[in-house]
Design a protein around this motif. Structure first.
Motif, PDB file in Angstrom:
ATOM      1  N   VAL A   1      34.615  36.225  37.207  1.00 12.84           N
ATOM      2  CA  VAL A   1      34.553  35.935  38.146  1.00 12.84           C
ATOM      3  C   VAL A   1      34.591  34.871  38.552  1.00 12.84           C
ATOM      4  N   ALA A   2      35.264  34.672  39.488  1.00 11.79           N
ATOM      5  CA  ALA A   2      35.860  33.374  40.061  1.00 11.79           C
ATOM      6  C   ALA A   2      34.614  32.340  40.461  1.00 11.79           C
ATOM      7  N   ALA A   3      34.681  31.071  40.054  1.00 18.05           N
ATOM      8  CA  ALA A   3      33.153  30.912  40.782  1.00 18.05           C
ATOM      9  C   ALA A   3      33.431  29.341  41.472  1.00 18.05           C
ATOM     10  N   ILE A   4      34.457  29.791  42.683  1.00 15.38           N
ATOM     11  CA  ILE A   4      34.788  28.965  43.631  1.00 15.38           C
ATOM     12  C   ILE A   4      34.040  27.580  44.234  1.00 15.38           C
ATOM     13  N   ASN A   5      34.070  26.353  43.581  1.00 13.81           N
ATOM     14  CA  ASN A   5      32.940  25.379  43.588  1.00 13.81           C
ATOM     15  C   ASN A   5      33.455  24.458  44.788  1.00 13.81           C
ATOM     16  N   GLY A   6      35.020  24.443  45.273  1.00 17.02           N
ATOM     17  CA  GLY A   6      35.224  23.796  46.576  1.00 17.02           C
ATOM     18  C   GLY A   6      36.836  24.396  46.544  1.00 17.02           C
ATOM     19  N   GLY A   7      37.253  23.112  47.141  1.00 15.86           N
ATOM     20  CA  GLY A   7      38.648  22.968  47.881  1.00 15.86           C
ATOM     21  C   GLY A   7      39.406  24.240  47.132  1.00 15.86           C
ATOM     22  N   CYS A   8      39.842  25.303  47.642  1.00 15.18           N
ATOM     23  CA  CYS A   8      41.107  26.414  46.785  1.00 15.18           C
ATOM     24  C   CYS A   8      42.534  26.608  47.504  1.00 15.18           C
ATOM     25  N   ALA A   9      43.241  26.651  47.413  1.00 15.31           N
ATOM     26  CA  ALA A   9      44.292  26.759  48.116  1.00 15.31           C
ATOM     27  C   ALA A   9      45.871  26.552  46.938  1.00 15.31           C
ATOM     28  N   GLY A  10      46.391  27.268  47.900  1.00 13.80           N
ATOM     29  CA  GLY A  10      47.965  27.587  47.005  1.00 13.80           C
ATOM     30  C   GLY A  10      47.489  28.785  45.762  1.00 13.80           C
ATOM     31  N   LEU A  11      48.339  28.160  45.270  1.00 10.90           N
ATOM     32  CA  LEU A  11      48.573  28.768  43.217  1.00 10.90           C
ATOM     33  C   LEU A  11      47.061  28.860  43.150  1.00 10.90           C
ATOM     34  N   GLY A  12      45.757  27.700  43.395  1.00 12.95           N
ATOM     35  CA  GLY A  12      44.161  27.969  43.509  1.00 12.95           C
ATOM     36  C   GLY A  12      43.387  28.915  44.127  1.00 12.95           C
ATOM     37  N   PHE A  13      44.872  29.653  44.863  1.00 10.42           N
ATOM     38  CA  PHE A  13      43.942  30.531  45.963  1.00 10.42           C
ATOM     39  C   PHE A  13      44.372  31.721  45.353  1.00 10.42           C
ATOM     40  N   VAL A  14      45.586  31.769  44.777  1.00 12.82           N
ATOM     41  CA  VAL A  14      46.068  32.990  44.027  1.00 12.82           C
ATOM     42  C   VAL A  14      44.916  32.987  43.152  1.00 12.82           C
ATOM     43  N   ILE A  15      45.005  31.728  41.714  1.00 17.11           N
ATOM     44  CA  ILE A  15      44.049  31.943  40.910  1.00 17.11           C
ATOM     45  C   ILE A  15      42.330  33.027  41.043  1.00 17.11           C
ATOM     46  N   ALA A  16      42.142  32.486  42.630  1.00 13.96           N
ATOM     47  CA  ALA A  16      40.663  32.969  42.752  1.00 13.96           C
ATOM     48  C   ALA A  16      41.415  34.994  43.038  1.00 13.96           C
ATOM     49  N   CYS A  17      41.819  34.819  43.451  1.00 20.98           N
ATOM     50  CA  CYS A  17      42.894  36.459  43.739  1.00 20.98           C
ATOM     51  C   CYS A  17      42.807  37.189  43.059  1.00 20.98           C
ATOM     52  N   SER A  18      43.195  36.195  42.103  1.00 18.38           N
ATOM     53  CA  SER A  18      43.081  37.410  40.922  1.00 18.38           C
ATOM     54  C   SER A  18      42.383  37.533  40.047  1.00 18.38           C
ATOM     55  N   ALA A  19      40.859  37.123  40.290  1.00 17.65           N
ATOM     56  CA  ALA A  19      39.977  37.686  40.089  1.00 17.65           C
ATOM     57  C   ALA A  19      39.367  38.762  40.096  1.00 17.65           C
ATOM     58  N   ASP A  20      38.744  39.262  39.582  1.00 21.96           N
ATOM     59  CA  ASP A  20      37.570  40.828  39.417  1.00 21.96           C
ATOM     60  C   ASP A  20      36.852  40.552  40.863  1.00 21.96           C
ATOM     61  N   VAL A  21      35.951  39.660  40.371  1.00 25.29           N
ATOM     62  CA  VAL A  21      35.013  38.965  41.761  1.00 25.29           C
ATOM     63  C   VAL A  21      35.128  37.089  41.975  1.00 25.29           C
ATOM     64  N   ARG A  22      34.170  37.333  43.035  1.00 21.63           N
ATOM     65  CA  ARG A  22      34.656  36.027  43.098  1.00 21.63           C
ATOM     66  C   ARG A  22      32.788  35.446  44.282  1.00 21.63           C
ATOM     67  N   PHE A  23      32.538  34.268  43.672  1.00 21.10           N
ATOM     68  CA  PHE A  23      31.210  33.740  44.307  1.00 21.10           C
ATOM     69  C   PHE A  23      32.129  32.466  45.134  1.00 21.10           C
TER      70      PHE A  23
END
Length: 261
Positions: A100-122
């Motif tokens: 589960v990605a808990a995206i607390n703030g700026g999410c870009a580039g490589l961080g964006f890929v990491i978030a998208c590879s998670a199963d669920v995103r909040f």
């Protein structure tokens, strides 16, 4: 919990939390941090006591992408050979345990890929997202040209990748990229509560097999996907998870499922 190579790791019951923690660089990622993240996800996946993982960032950012110092070095003299570090970036996708990605703030580039590879995103209300690659003279890295269309559709994925524009958590919810937007102060509690629900009520093997199905069956014609799923279903009838799932339902108690490995 100590921070090693910019990543902090700890467990609370059956939930592990992996936190990007490099405040002097707003959690921007260099190669050791990338490798550490991948190693920790594989560690969590191999731990029979861990049944769900939350990935988040410390401070005001999730992960704004690769450290610009690293990009400056690459621009001065790009590596001759490509590496296998994509396996670390996409560790959440290859893990059997749900992430589960808990995206607390700026999410870009490589961080964006990491978030998208998670199963669920909040995401925290107001968090900012961007693919960023086109605006840095880069290409769609680490498989994001496959991941993103599967999440938001081809048209929206092309928009976000080609433009590299910034968009908000609220827009990400509208696009289908995140499942929930919550107040910033409630994000960690919400993500942990969701991960705990998975860890408590869903069979680890069922979730691991489903993750494999998402990757494999999406590439198959419907009849072949159904045939493959039927074979897995028949196999599951003889496994202990079914008996325990039925017993816990009938006895009105939380299930005691075995680990998936």
């Amino acid at each position: 919990m100590s921070t090693v190579d910019g990543v902090r790791y700890g467990t609370d019951g059956a939930v592990a939390t992996c936190t990007f923690d490099k405040p002097d660089r707003s959690n921007a990622m260099d190669v050791p941090m990338q490798a550490r993240y991948g190693a920790l996800l594989r560690q969590a996946d191999a731990d029979p006591d861990v049944r769900a993982v939350v990935v988040t960032g410390a401070g005001r950012a999730f992960c704004p992408g690769a450290d610009l110092g690293l990009l400056d070095t690459i621009a001065a003299g790009p590596p001759v050979e490509g590496g296998e570090n994509f396996r670390d970036v996409l560790a959440a996708a290859s893990a059997g345990v749900p992430v589960v990605a808990a995206i607390n703030g700026g999410c870009a580039g490589l961080g964006f890929v990491i978030a998208c590879s998670a199963d669920v995103r909040f995401a925290a209300a107001g968090a900012k997202f961007t693919t960023a690659f086109a605006r840095r003279g880069l290409i769609a890295e680490y498989g994001i040209a496959k991941l993103l269309p599967e999440l938001v559709g081809q048209g929206r994925a092309r928009d976000l990748l080609l433009s590299g524009r910034t968009f908000t958590a609220e827009q990400a919810l509208d696009y289908g990229l995140v499942q929930e937007v919550v107040p910033a102060g409630e994000l960690q509690l919400r993500a942990h509560a969701y991960a705990t629900e998975l860890a408590t009520h869903s069979a680890p093997r069922s979730m691991a097999v489903m993750k494999e199905q998402f990757a494999r069956e999406a590439l198959l014609p419907l009849a072949e996907a159904a045939r493959s799923a039927t074979e897995l279903m028949l196999e599951s009838f003889g496994r202990p998870e079914l008996a325990e799932g039925l017993a816990s339902w009938n006895e009105r108690r939380p299930p005691r499922f075995p680990p998936h490995r």
